[in-house]
Design a protein around this motif. Structure first.
Motif: not given
Length: 242
Positions: A102-103, A106
């Motif tokens: 996820v990080q 992003f």
């Protein structure tokens, strides 16, 4: 007999073959997770840059988004290899991919968006005959954004930090450790030179080599970050006790 087996298992030939295997498989996993991008490049090389169909560039940009999670996973295993001299390439790679997905996705999407905007600005400034210093400043910003992300993904691969902390830490060290930043940037130039001028065989290892070099150059930076985090944790524990 036990001694000879141990010597064989720890000998230089055994170590070299392990590294070749890890680099090869790490690069394979990286490409596997970026199959759409690989296909787009195959098409691009087949048709030539002069015959790019309408909308091809937009699709290519979208296909670049999965690079970040895959690169972060590769940074993770290469960092572990540097620290521990041994890895379980498949287990460690996909564990890191899942953990940091996820990080890294992003920040990867954010980087692509910023670079696209800045590239459009450059084309506009050149077409409109804006002063050269303005165009050069955009080039500098592009290099700086790219440099920050050379720290963002290694940090994500190693530490559990908040989104803002990752960005601030990466920007801080990109400037503070300017010599390390230059070495990281030079990794792409060196590997690219070998690929285009010496041998395309390096394509089998190219992603792993770049990630390994960057993690090697940043090993002291990451150790410094780790020590600061430990110190902050100890200070918080001490405050609670008091």
């Amino acid at each position: 007999m036990a001694k000879s087996k141990r010597e064989f298992g720890e000998g230089p030939f055994y170590t070299i073959t392990n590294y070749i295997f890890w680099f090869l498989l790490g690069n394979f996993y990286f490409l596997l997770l970026n199959i759409p991008l690989v296909i787009m490049f195959i098409i691009l090389f087949s048709i030539g840059t002069n015959k790019i169909p309408q909308g091809f560039t937009s699709i290519l940009i979208v296909c670049c988004i999965p690079i970040a999670p895959a690169a972060t996973a590769l940074f993770s295993v290469m960092g572990k290899l540097i620290r521990e001299k041994d890895i379980n390439i498949t287990k460690d790679f996909f564990k890191a991919y899942k953990t940091n997905f996820v990080q890294s996705l992003f920040f990867g999407a954010l980087e692509i968006m910023l670079l696209c905007i800045l590239s459009i600005d450059i084309k506009y400034f050149i077409a409109s005959a804006y002063p050269k210093p303005l165009t050069v400043s955009i080039f500098v910003i592009i290099v700086f954004v790219f440099s920050i992300n050379l720290y963002v993904f290694p940090i994500i691969s190693r530490f559990y930090l908040g989104w803002k902390d990752i960005l601030k830490t990466a920007a801080y060290y990109a400037i503070k450790k300017f010599n390390v930043t230059l070495l990281c940037l030079s990794s792409f130039l060196i590997v690219g030179f070998v690929f285009f001028k010496i041998s395309t065989f390096i394509l089998l290892f190219i992603s792993s080599i770049v990630c390994y070099l960057i993690m090697y150059y940043q090993k002291n930076v990451l150790l410094e970050i780790e020590n600061k985090l430990k110190l902050n944790t100890e200070d918080r524990k001490s405050t609670r006790l008091n």
